[in-house]
Design an enzyme around this catalytic site. Structure first.
Site, short mmCIF file in Angstrom:
data_model
loop_
_atom_site.label_atom_id
_atom_site.label_comp_id
_atom_site.label_asym_id
_atom_site.label_seq_id
_atom_site.Cartn_x
_atom_site.Cartn_y
_atom_site.Cartn_z
N ASP A 14 0.84 -1.20 0.00
CA ASP A 14 0.00 0.00 0.00
C ASP A 14 0.87 1.25 0.00
O ASP A 14 1.82 1.35 0.79
CB ASP A 14 -0.93 -0.02 1.22
CG ASP A 14 -2.26 0.62 0.91
OD1 ASP A 14 -2.28 1.85 0.71
OD2 ASP A 14 -3.26 -0.11 0.86
N SER A 74 -6.69 3.94 -2.27
CA SER A 74 -6.88 2.49 -2.02
C SER A 74 -8.17 1.97 -2.62
O SER A 74 -8.22 0.85 -3.13
CB SER A 74 -6.93 2.22 -0.52
OG SER A 74 -5.68 2.42 0.05
N ASP A 107 -5.19 13.76 2.94
CA ASP A 107 -5.21 13.75 1.48
C ASP A 107 -4.80 15.12 0.93
O ASP A 107 -4.73 15.32 -0.29
CB ASP A 107 -6.62 13.40 0.97
CG ASP A 107 -7.07 12.04 1.48
OD1 ASP A 107 -6.21 11.16 1.62
OD2 ASP A 107 -8.27 11.87 1.74
N ARG A 131 -16.66 8.14 -0.92
CA ARG A 131 -15.91 6.88 -0.72
C ARG A 131 -16.48 6.09 0.46
O ARG A 131 -16.84 6.66 1.50
CB ARG A 131 -14.44 7.18 -0.51
CG ARG A 131 -13.63 5.94 -0.17
CD ARG A 131 -12.16 6.12 -0.37
NE ARG A 131 -11.41 5.29 0.54
CZ ARG A 131 -10.09 5.17 0.53
NH1 ARG A 131 -9.38 5.86 -0.35
NH2 ARG A 131 -9.47 4.41 1.40
N ASP A 157 -15.26 3.24 2.50
CA ASP A 157 -14.72 2.54 3.69
C ASP A 157 -14.89 3.29 4.99
O ASP A 157 -15.23 2.71 6.02
CB ASP A 157 -13.26 2.13 3.48
CG ASP A 157 -12.32 3.27 3.13
OD1 ASP A 157 -12.81 4.38 2.82
OD2 ASP A 157 -11.09 3.08 3.16
N LYS A 202 -6.36 -2.15 6.73
CA LYS A 202 -6.36 -2.40 5.28
C LYS A 202 -7.08 -3.70 4.93
O LYS A 202 -7.05 -4.13 3.77
CB LYS A 202 -4.91 -2.48 4.76
CG LYS A 202 -4.10 -1.19 4.92
CD LYS A 202 -4.52 -0.12 3.93
CE LYS A 202 -3.72 1.16 4.13
NZ LYS A 202 -4.15 2.25 3.24
N ASP A 209 2.03 3.23 3.21
CA ASP A 209 0.92 4.16 3.15
C ASP A 209 0.56 4.73 4.53
O ASP A 209 0.50 5.94 4.72
CB ASP A 209 -0.32 3.47 2.58
CG ASP A 209 -1.46 4.43 2.46
OD1 ASP A 209 -1.36 5.35 1.63
OD2 ASP A 209 -2.43 4.31 3.22
N HIS A 268 1.33 8.59 5.59
CA HIS A 268 0.30 9.60 5.89
C HIS A 268 0.61 10.41 7.14
O HIS A 268 0.00 11.45 7.37
CB HIS A 268 -1.06 8.92 6.10
CG HIS A 268 -1.78 8.59 4.83
ND1 HIS A 268 -2.09 9.53 3.87
CD2 HIS A 268 -2.29 7.40 4.38
CE1 HIS A 268 -2.75 8.94 2.89
NE2 HIS A 268 -2.87 7.65 3.16
N ASP A 304 -0.91 -0.18 -4.81
CA ASP A 304 -2.20 0.39 -5.21
C ASP A 304 -2.11 1.86 -5.62
O ASP A 304 -3.01 2.37 -6.29
CB ASP A 304 -3.26 0.19 -4.11
CG ASP A 304 -2.88 0.85 -2.79
OD1 ASP A 304 -1.69 1.17 -2.57
OD2 ASP A 304 -3.79 1.04 -1.96
N HIS A 305 -1.08 2.56 -5.19
CA HIS A 305 -0.87 3.98 -5.52
C HIS A 305 0.39 4.41 -4.82
O HIS A 305 0.90 3.69 -3.95
CB HIS A 305 -2.05 4.86 -5.04
CG HIS A 305 -2.36 4.63 -3.60
ND1 HIS A 305 -1.59 5.15 -2.58
CD2 HIS A 305 -3.32 3.90 -2.99
CE1 HIS A 305 -2.07 4.75 -1.43
NE2 HIS A 305 -3.12 3.97 -1.64
N HIS A 322 -1.21 10.81 -0.87
CA HIS A 322 -0.76 9.96 -1.98
C HIS A 322 -0.14 10.83 -3.07
O HIS A 322 -0.14 12.05 -2.98
CB HIS A 322 -1.95 9.19 -2.56
CG HIS A 322 -2.62 8.31 -1.56
ND1 HIS A 322 -3.85 7.73 -1.79
CD2 HIS A 322 -2.25 7.90 -0.33
CE1 HIS A 322 -4.19 6.99 -0.75
NE2 HIS A 322 -3.24 7.10 0.16
O1 LIG Z 1 -8.50 7.03 4.07
C1 LIG Z 1 -7.29 7.26 4.10
O2 LIG Z 1 -6.54 6.79 4.95
C2 LIG Z 1 -6.73 8.21 3.07
O3 LIG Z 1 -7.63 9.23 2.81
C3 LIG Z 1 -6.46 7.51 1.80
O4 LIG Z 1 -5.63 6.39 1.98
P1 LIG Z 1 -5.95 5.01 1.31
O5 LIG Z 1 -6.60 5.31 0.00
O6 LIG Z 1 -4.58 4.38 1.11
O7 LIG Z 1 -6.79 4.23 2.22
MN LIG Z 2 -3.80 2.49 -0.40
MN LIG Z 3 -3.43 6.03 1.96
#
Ligand SMILES: O=C(O)[C@H](O)COP(=O)(O)O
Ligand SMILES: [Mn+2]
Ligand SMILES: [Mn+2]
Length: 585
Positions: free
Chosen positions: A55, A108, A198, A313, A315, A388, A457, A461, A498-499, A527
């Site tokens: 990640d 992600s 972000d 988004r 999650d 994750k 990742d 962050h 993934d990025h 990212h």
């Molecule tokens: O939700 C997060 O932690 C960030 O905004 C984006 O990170 P991720 O896309 O790697 O989850």
């Molecule tokens: Mn990610």
């Molecule tokens: Mn991230």
């Protein structure tokens, strides 16, 4: 990157249409889909395939802000030596993953969606843009539902105040506010979550100013519009995968009950004052409520109100959606559960149908590689740690929770540390994830072993460069353990990401030089737009398998067909093309 100077324009596929698809559909059963994959003409079945997603692991020039290049990463370095036949770069941002523009960094959700689905779907950010531009967002079932509350109740908007374009976008919130203002809303309360993850830390101040201006415009039109509460996204509301329900509870207390440790009469003052505390930053601001002169909260959520969570988004919205929507709920004491009309910006979980009302339909990510492979008998193991876990399960499977076939699949979640920022423990659970993957591989009970290694990742962050270097080393060691296991069973590995994130930790100007502010560089917690590596290998890889050189602008969506081939099958005809070919040796 010279590799991508002439990117192919990806067509966004909203529905599969080609002829073979139609023919296949004509031969199918009641589900309407033929799940049988054709045998690959050259590649064998029966090899264990490890799919490793690092990640936040992009490719960029080595320099002091490139934590991956700085870290000791002997395993990943050795894979790179396989270029161009067994190591290459793939696109992981912008239109290659269904985002609106090439200025949109990957993330992600879209990254794992593309990796798992093998096709590029217009993603939430883009679908909301389209719905706002056409005005359709104000005509759908979700809007009509919340609109019922406009006459007698308050409309509450809860979400991330940011122009990062990962979870939400400020311009979309502005258009939403304008739209509700034109459609009869009388009272609006915005519950803000500050970003700094972000986007640059400190940018929350400017976003609050912009929002306050917009709310002032609504007030000029006679609409009672105010910010009602706030807090940093990592501390308030936006937890994911049930890592820490306290985060959602803090949000509930502030947004619904109007209770928080900090009270201010003005949101700009709140953010500025709370940021001035030692070690404070946008991501972790404590919860606050806005009160009137008499100390009364200006916008608790009460019976008869409407609520919209404006993040697209999924999650980090699933948990708040559950707390707002579920009658039976035992994750924390909600104290008071108002009777509200609630809609998400999008539907956040297609399997749970959560929330039941939403303003914009999500991408219909169907027929993912995970589902095809399981339906063709591939026994699948997926693992990551909590933060994750849903990436290699939920996102990978097209934003669906649960198994396709519980007899053939095993998903293992390793509990993440909670209540800390990950620079405090940059190794995270990489080793434990690798051990689980190793054991799954050596058991020979699985054909595909898929993991996400979060370190680059999650630590990236935090903006802590030293800790991110440690994180990258830990991820590399985890990869090594998995590849060693693959070596032992004669399997195949696919290692990708993934990025980008950890490969560039500084804000740059257009010519790529660090951008100075008050004489100092600005640390990039977000990212990046960089491509990511993909490497293939292992003793089970048939001789002659190599990356083709006719897919120069290949992206994450090309990985699914590649993995399907390595399991000995042809990919479905409408998948993005495979990255590999089998040369005659
Ligand atoms: O939700 C997060 O932690 C960030 O905004 C984006 O990170 P991720 O896309 O790697 O989850
Ligand atoms: Mn990610
Ligand atoms: Mn991230």
């Amino acid at each position: 990157m010279t590799l991508f100077t002439n990117p192919r324009q990806h067509k966004l596929r909203l529905t599969p249409r080609n002829k073979q698809e139609k023919r296949e559909k004509a031969q199918m059963g009641s589900s309407g889909v033929s799940w049988k994959l054709a045998d690959h003409p050259k590649l064998p079945k029966g090899k264990t395939v490890a799919v490793v997603v690092l990640d936040g692991w992009g490719e960029a020039k080595p320099n002091e802000y490139n934590c991956i290049a700085t870290a000791e990463t002997p395993c990943m370095d050795s894979l790179k030596k396989g270029a161009p036949e067994r190591w290459r770069l793939v696109r992981a941002h912008g239109t290659a993953v269904g985002l609106p523009t090439e200025d949109d960094m990957g993330n992600s959700e879209v990254g794992h969606n593309a990796l798992g689905a093998g096709r590029i779907f217009a993603q939430g950010a883009k679908l909301v843009d389209i719905a706002l531009a056409s005005g359709k967002i104000f005509e759908g079932e979700g809007f009509n539902y919340i609109k019922e509350s406009f006459a007698n109740g308050t409309l509450h908007l809860i979400g991330l105040l940011s122009d990062g374009g990962v979870h939400s976008r400020l311009d979309q919130l502005q258009l939403l506010l304008k739209g509700v203002g034109e459609r009869g809303v009388k009272r609006v309360r915005v519950h803000i979550l500050t970003d700094g993850r972000d986007v640059l830390d400190g940018s929350s101040v400017g976003f609050v100013e912009t929002l306050e201006n917009d709310l002032a415009k609504l007030r000029e039109k006679g609409i009672d519009a105010k910010i009602a509460s706030g807090g940093g996204r990592m501390n308030v509301t936006m937890d994911r995968y049930e890592n820490d329900w306290n985060v959602v509870k803090r949000g509930w207390d502030a947004q619904v009950l109007g209770e928080a440790p900090y009270k201010f009469t003005n949101a700009l003052e709140a953010v500025k004052k709370l940021r001035a505390e030692p070690k404070a930053n946008d991501q972790y601001l404590p919860p606050f409520v806005i009160v009137d002169e008499s100390g009364k909260p200006v916008g608790p959520i009460v019976d008869g109100d409407a609520v919209v969570t404006f993040n697209f988004r999924a999650d980090r919205m699933v948990m708040i959606a559950k707390s707002l929507e579920y009658e039976n709920f035992d994750k924390f004491d909600r104290v008071r559960v108002p009777k509200i009309r609630y809609a998400g910006m999008l539907e956040y979980d297609g399997e749970l149908k959560l929330p039941s009302h939403y303003l914009v339909s999500p991408p219909e990510i169907d027929r993912t590689s995970g589902e095809y492979l399981v339906k063709n008998g591939i026994r699948t193991f997926a693992c990551s740690e909590t933060v994750k876990f849903g990436h290699v399960t939920f996102f990978w499977n097209g934003n669906r929770s649960g198994y396709f076939n519980a007899e053939l699949e095993k998903y293992v979640e390793i509990p993440s540390d909670s209540g800390i920022t990950f620079n405090e423990k940059p190794n995270m659970k990489a080793l434990q994830i690798a051990e689980k993957a190793r054991d799954a591989i050596l058991s020979r009970n699985f054909d595909q072993v898929r993991v996400n290694l979060p370190n680059g990742d999650m630590v990236g962050h935090t903006g802590d460069i030293e800790a991110t270097v440690v994180a990258c080393k830990a991820a590399d060691e985890a990869v090594k353990m998995i590849l060693d296991a693959i070596e032992q069973v004669g399997g195949i590995y696919v290692v990708t990401a993934d990025h980008g994130n950890a490969e560039d930790m500084v804000k740059r100007d257009k010519s790529g030089n660090p951008l100075l502010k008050d004489g100092k560089v600005q640390i990039l917690t977000s990212h990046t737009l960089e491509p990511v590596p993909i490497a293939i290998g292992g003793p089970g890889l048939s001789p002659g398998v190599r990356f083709r050189n006719d897919v120069p602008s290949g992206g994450l969506a090309n990985v699914a067909a590649t993995v399907i081939n390595l399991h000995g099958f042809e990919a479905p005809s409408d998948y993005e093309q495979t990255l590999i070919e089998v040369a005659d040796k």
